[in-house]
Design a protein around this motif. Structure first.
Motif, PDB file in Angstrom:
ATOM      1  N   ARG A 149       0.860  -1.143   0.027  1.00 15.01           N
ATOM      2  CA  ARG A 149       0.058   0.131   0.023  1.00 15.01           C
ATOM      3  C   ARG A 149       0.823   1.189  -0.080  1.00 15.01           C
ATOM      4  O   ARG A 149       0.531   2.310  -0.637  1.00 15.01           O
ATOM      5  CB  ARG A 149      -0.885  -0.046   1.377  1.00 15.01           C
ATOM      6  CG  ARG A 149      -1.809   1.202   1.406  1.00 15.01           C
ATOM      7  CD  ARG A 149      -2.693   1.253   2.536  1.00 15.01           C
ATOM      8  NE  ARG A 149      -3.663   2.302   2.796  1.00 15.01           N
ATOM      9  CZ  ARG A 149      -3.975   2.615   3.881  1.00 15.01           C
ATOM     10  NH1 ARG A 149      -4.163   1.667   4.593  1.00 15.01           N
ATOM     11  NH2 ARG A 149      -5.178   3.624   3.895  1.00 15.01           N
ATOM     12  N   PRO A 189       3.613  -9.633  -7.056  1.00 16.87           N
ATOM     13  CA  PRO A 189       2.339 -10.242  -6.787  1.00 16.87           C
ATOM     14  C   PRO A 189       2.374 -10.711  -5.347  1.00 16.87           C
ATOM     15  O   PRO A 189       3.335 -11.148  -4.777  1.00 16.87           O
ATOM     16  CB  PRO A 189       2.234 -11.562  -7.964  1.00 16.87           C
ATOM     17  CG  PRO A 189       3.523 -11.682  -8.191  1.00 16.87           C
ATOM     18  CD  PRO A 189       4.438 -10.679  -8.115  1.00 16.87           C
ATOM     19  N   THR A 268      -4.042  -6.945   3.643  1.00 19.55           N
ATOM     20  CA  THR A 268      -4.839  -6.292   2.602  1.00 19.55           C
ATOM     21  C   THR A 268      -3.957  -5.980   1.441  1.00 19.55           C
ATOM     22  O   THR A 268      -3.166  -4.946   1.382  1.00 19.55           O
ATOM     23  CB  THR A 268      -5.491  -5.311   3.063  1.00 19.55           C
ATOM     24  OG1 THR A 268      -6.417  -5.655   4.388  1.00 19.55           O
ATOM     25  CG2 THR A 268      -6.667  -4.826   2.220  1.00 19.55           C
ATOM     26  N   TYR A 269      -4.203  -6.649   0.328  1.00 19.76           N
ATOM     27  CA  TYR A 269      -3.392  -6.392  -0.902  1.00 19.76           C
ATOM     28  C   TYR A 269      -3.960  -5.664  -2.051  1.00 19.76           C
ATOM     29  O   TYR A 269      -5.204  -6.056  -2.355  1.00 19.76           O
ATOM     30  CB  TYR A 269      -2.764  -7.787  -1.429  1.00 19.76           C
ATOM     31  CG  TYR A 269      -1.549  -7.572  -2.426  1.00 19.76           C
ATOM     32  CD1 TYR A 269      -0.256  -7.479  -1.979  1.00 19.76           C
ATOM     33  CD2 TYR A 269      -1.839  -7.400  -3.839  1.00 19.76           C
ATOM     34  CE1 TYR A 269       0.584  -7.407  -2.766  1.00 19.76           C
ATOM     35  CE2 TYR A 269      -0.622  -7.073  -4.721  1.00 19.76           C
ATOM     36  CZ  TYR A 269       0.636  -7.167  -4.138  1.00 19.76           C
ATOM     37  OH  TYR A 269       1.693  -6.987  -5.116  1.00 19.76           O
ATOM     38  N   PRO A 270      -3.634  -4.378  -2.406  1.00 17.61           N
ATOM     39  CA  PRO A 270      -4.201  -3.641  -3.314  1.00 17.61           C
ATOM     40  C   PRO A 270      -4.464  -4.452  -4.495  1.00 17.61           C
ATOM     41  O   PRO A 270      -3.645  -5.405  -5.085  1.00 17.61           O
ATOM     42  CB  PRO A 270      -3.137  -2.567  -3.544  1.00 17.61           C
ATOM     43  CG  PRO A 270      -2.437  -2.322  -2.493  1.00 17.61           C
ATOM     44  CD  PRO A 270      -2.317  -3.953  -1.882  1.00 17.61           C
ATOM     45  N   GLN A 271      -5.435  -4.061  -5.516  1.00 18.38           N
ATOM     46  CA  GLN A 271      -5.950  -4.643  -6.404  1.00 18.38           C
ATOM     47  C   GLN A 271      -4.579  -4.303  -7.415  1.00 18.38           C
ATOM     48  O   GLN A 271      -4.202  -3.241  -7.462  1.00 18.38           O
ATOM     49  CB  GLN A 271      -6.997  -3.893  -7.173  1.00 18.38           C
ATOM     50  CG  GLN A 271      -7.720  -4.724  -8.501  1.00 18.38           C
ATOM     51  CD  GLN A 271      -6.993  -4.332  -9.810  1.00 18.38           C
ATOM     52  OE1 GLN A 271      -6.333  -3.278  -9.776  1.00 18.38           O
ATOM     53  NE2 GLN A 271      -7.135  -5.221 -10.841  1.00 18.38           N
ATOM     54  N   PRO A 272      -4.063  -5.355  -8.327  1.00 19.70           N
ATOM     55  CA  PRO A 272      -2.784  -4.988  -9.121  1.00 19.70           C
ATOM     56  C   PRO A 272      -2.724  -3.793 -10.066  1.00 19.70           C
ATOM     57  O   PRO A 272      -1.815  -3.023 -10.100  1.00 19.70           O
ATOM     58  CB  PRO A 272      -2.696  -6.312  -9.586  1.00 19.70           C
ATOM     59  CG  PRO A 272      -3.304  -7.286  -8.802  1.00 19.70           C
ATOM     60  CD  PRO A 272      -4.371  -6.782  -8.453  1.00 19.70           C
ATOM     61  N   ASP A 273      -3.817  -3.704 -10.703  1.00 20.32           N
ATOM     62  CA  ASP A 273      -3.705  -2.583 -11.588  1.00 20.32           C
ATOM     63  C   ASP A 273      -3.750  -1.218 -10.842  1.00 20.32           C
ATOM     64  O   ASP A 273      -3.320  -0.281 -11.522  1.00 20.32           O
ATOM     65  CB  ASP A 273      -5.009  -2.575 -12.627  1.00 20.32           C
ATOM     66  CG  ASP A 273      -4.647  -3.481 -13.768  1.00 20.32           C
ATOM     67  OD1 ASP A 273      -3.394  -3.931 -13.726  1.00 20.32           O
ATOM     68  OD2 ASP A 273      -5.618  -4.217 -14.462  1.00 20.32           O
ATOM     69  N   LEU A 274      -4.688  -0.977  -9.622  1.00 20.56           N
ATOM     70  CA  LEU A 274      -4.449  -0.032  -8.915  1.00 20.56           C
ATOM     71  C   LEU A 274      -3.190   0.459  -8.212  1.00 20.56           C
ATOM     72  O   LEU A 274      -2.618   1.521  -8.442  1.00 20.56           O
ATOM     73  CB  LEU A 274      -5.563  -0.057  -7.917  1.00 20.56           C
ATOM     74  CG  LEU A 274      -6.979   0.477  -8.249  1.00 20.56           C
ATOM     75  CD1 LEU A 274      -7.747   0.174  -6.871  1.00 20.56           C
ATOM     76  CD2 LEU A 274      -7.314   1.571  -8.839  1.00 20.56           C
ATOM     77  N   LEU A 295      -5.317   1.124  -2.203  1.00 13.58           N
ATOM     78  CA  LEU A 295      -6.299   0.356  -1.565  1.00 13.58           C
ATOM     79  C   LEU A 295      -7.825   0.903  -1.950  1.00 13.58           C
ATOM     80  O   LEU A 295      -8.872   0.063  -2.055  1.00 13.58           O
ATOM     81  CB  LEU A 295      -6.230   0.513  -0.015  1.00 13.58           C
ATOM     82  CG  LEU A 295      -5.021  -0.630   0.620  1.00 13.58           C
ATOM     83  CD1 LEU A 295      -5.176  -0.554   2.129  1.00 13.58           C
ATOM     84  CD2 LEU A 295      -5.247  -1.698   0.008  1.00 13.58           C
ATOM     85  N   ASP A 296      -7.904   2.076  -1.996  1.00 13.81           N
ATOM     86  CA  ASP A 296      -9.243   2.628  -2.336  1.00 13.81           C
ATOM     87  C   ASP A 296      -9.371   3.607  -3.764  1.00 13.81           C
ATOM     88  O   ASP A 296     -10.608   3.982  -4.126  1.00 13.81           O
ATOM     89  CB  ASP A 296      -9.783   3.674  -1.350  1.00 13.81           C
ATOM     90  CG  ASP A 296      -8.898   4.879  -1.043  1.00 13.81           C
ATOM     91  OD1 ASP A 296      -8.281   5.103  -1.750  1.00 13.81           O
ATOM     92  OD2 ASP A 296      -8.914   5.309   0.032  1.00 13.81           O
ATOM     93  N   GLY A 297      -8.264   3.814  -4.448  1.00 16.20           N
ATOM     94  CA  GLY A 297      -8.062   4.711  -5.582  1.00 16.20           C
ATOM     95  C   GLY A 297      -8.230   6.107  -5.581  1.00 16.20           C
ATOM     96  O   GLY A 297      -8.697   6.701  -6.453  1.00 16.20           O
TER      97      GLY A 297
END
Length: 363
Positions: A149, A189, A268-274, A295-297
């Motif tokens: 994050r 990843p 809590t792993y962020p979405q990879p593209d974000l 985490l929230d964009g």
């Protein structure tokens, strides 16, 4: 947060430098002569003959790293001047990057050059790498996941390669763009454990995508040589003091991650593209604009995320005795908006001569 352990992890810092001609600012192949002029110091070749590397010993405190790096820079910079060179703490050469570099004739470097071909012929990428001790590879994988994050925010603090091929790139860290060409790049990843990490890397080697397991170029990775996790995001810094401050932030974030793992807290792993997009924006704008939390964009002023990152690791910074050092560092960054901005101002003021003066001032 209740600490699962009390000792701050040990750490080490590797600094890479570019050797630039003192008049033209072009990369200059002086590493051999400079190493010979520094007997007794830890001066080593990097990929090209116009690059130099040093490293601290294993450290427990920031002042140990300061003594090692500060002393080396002062001595090496003076020796470089005698050779008509400038020891430059910058992620890329501001001019001359269009010419192929001369690869140091170490078997591994030659194998990398043969395997990667044209993509490394002009690969002048120069960084500040930080190692932080972990108790096991499993723990290291877990710490890496919990650091994700904050990685873009730390990358923004470290961005220092805004001028390349004689022009403003529009990025605070153009080096970040160049590092994306490797088979492993960007943030790694999420892995279940150290065994899965090892299996993936071994598969890349077996397939021929990597020369060896040490050529993993994720922005943070498990070290193959040491029981550490290694940060590779940071550009080389104008001053060693800044590299040390970045190292202390990384150590605190890693320590927080290790303690969460020891306490059984899930990451809590962020979405990879974000996460990838957050790194790209950090590389483009550095500290001058807005970043976003992967985490929230949601976009936020850069220093709002810097403050949130330091609050996240506040207990660890305090326990290690690094809080005041990091506060001073962030105060400098608020005032100057980072080394990339300093480079741009020097470039606009006096071109290559201005940048060379700035590089000299860091030593």
């Amino acid at each position: 947060m209740v600490a699962a352990s009390t000792r701050a992890p040990r750490f080490g810092v590797e600094e890479e430098y570019l050797l630039l001609d003192a008049e033209s600012g072009l990369p200059s192949d002086g590493a051999e002569e400079l190493i010979e002029a520094l007997p007794g110091l830890r001066a080593e070749h990097e990929f090209f003959h116009c690059q130099l590397e040093t490293a601290t010993p294993v450290c427990e405190r920031a002042d140990e790293a300061r003594d090692a790096l500060g002393g080396f820079r002062a001595t090496a910079a003076a020796a470089a001047e005698e050779l008509g060179l400038v020891l430059a703490g910058t992620g890329l050469p501001p001019v001359g990057g269009d010419e192929p570099g001369r690869v140091v004739a170490k078997p591994r470097y030659l194998e990398i050059a043969d395997s990667a071909r044209g993509s490394v012929a002009r690969y002048y990428s120069t960084g500040a790498h930080v190692h932080v001790e972990v108790p096991s590879r499993d723990a290291g994988v877990q710490a890496i996941a919990r650091f994700a994050r904050w990685s873009p925010t730390l990358a923004a603090l470290a961005a220092n390669s805004p001028v390349y091929l004689g022009e403003r790139t529009g990025y605070a860290s153009w080096r970040y763009l160049l590092t994306q060409q490797w088979p492993t790049s960007g943030y790694p990843p999420a892995f279940a454990d150290g065994s899965e990490y090892r299996s993936v890397v071994a598969g890349l080697v077996r397939a021929g995508a990597l020369v060896d397991t040490a050529l993993v170029n994720w922005s943070i990775r498990l070290s193959e040589r040491f029981p550490t996790i290694e940060l590779r995001t940071a550009d080389a810094q104008l001053e060693s003091e800044d590299a040390i401050a970045l190292a202390m932030i990384f150590r605190a974030l890693a320590a927080r991650g290790l303690r969460e793992y020891e306490l059984g807290e899930l990451p809590t792993y962020p979405q990879p593209d974000l996460l990838r997009g957050a790194h790209w924006l950090a590389a483009r704008d550095g500290l001058r604009g807005r970043l976003f939390d992967p985490l929230d964009g949601e976009p936020r002023p850069a220093f709002q995320l810097v403050d949130a990152m330091l609050e996240h690791a506040a207990d660890e910074l305090s326990a290690a005795g690094d809080a005041e050092l990091v506060e001073r560092f962030v105060a400098r960054r608020r005032a100057d908006r980072g080394p990339a901005q300093q480079q741009l101002e020097a470039w606009e003021s006096d071109g290559v001569a201005g940048l060379l003066a700035l590089y000299r001032s860091g030593s």
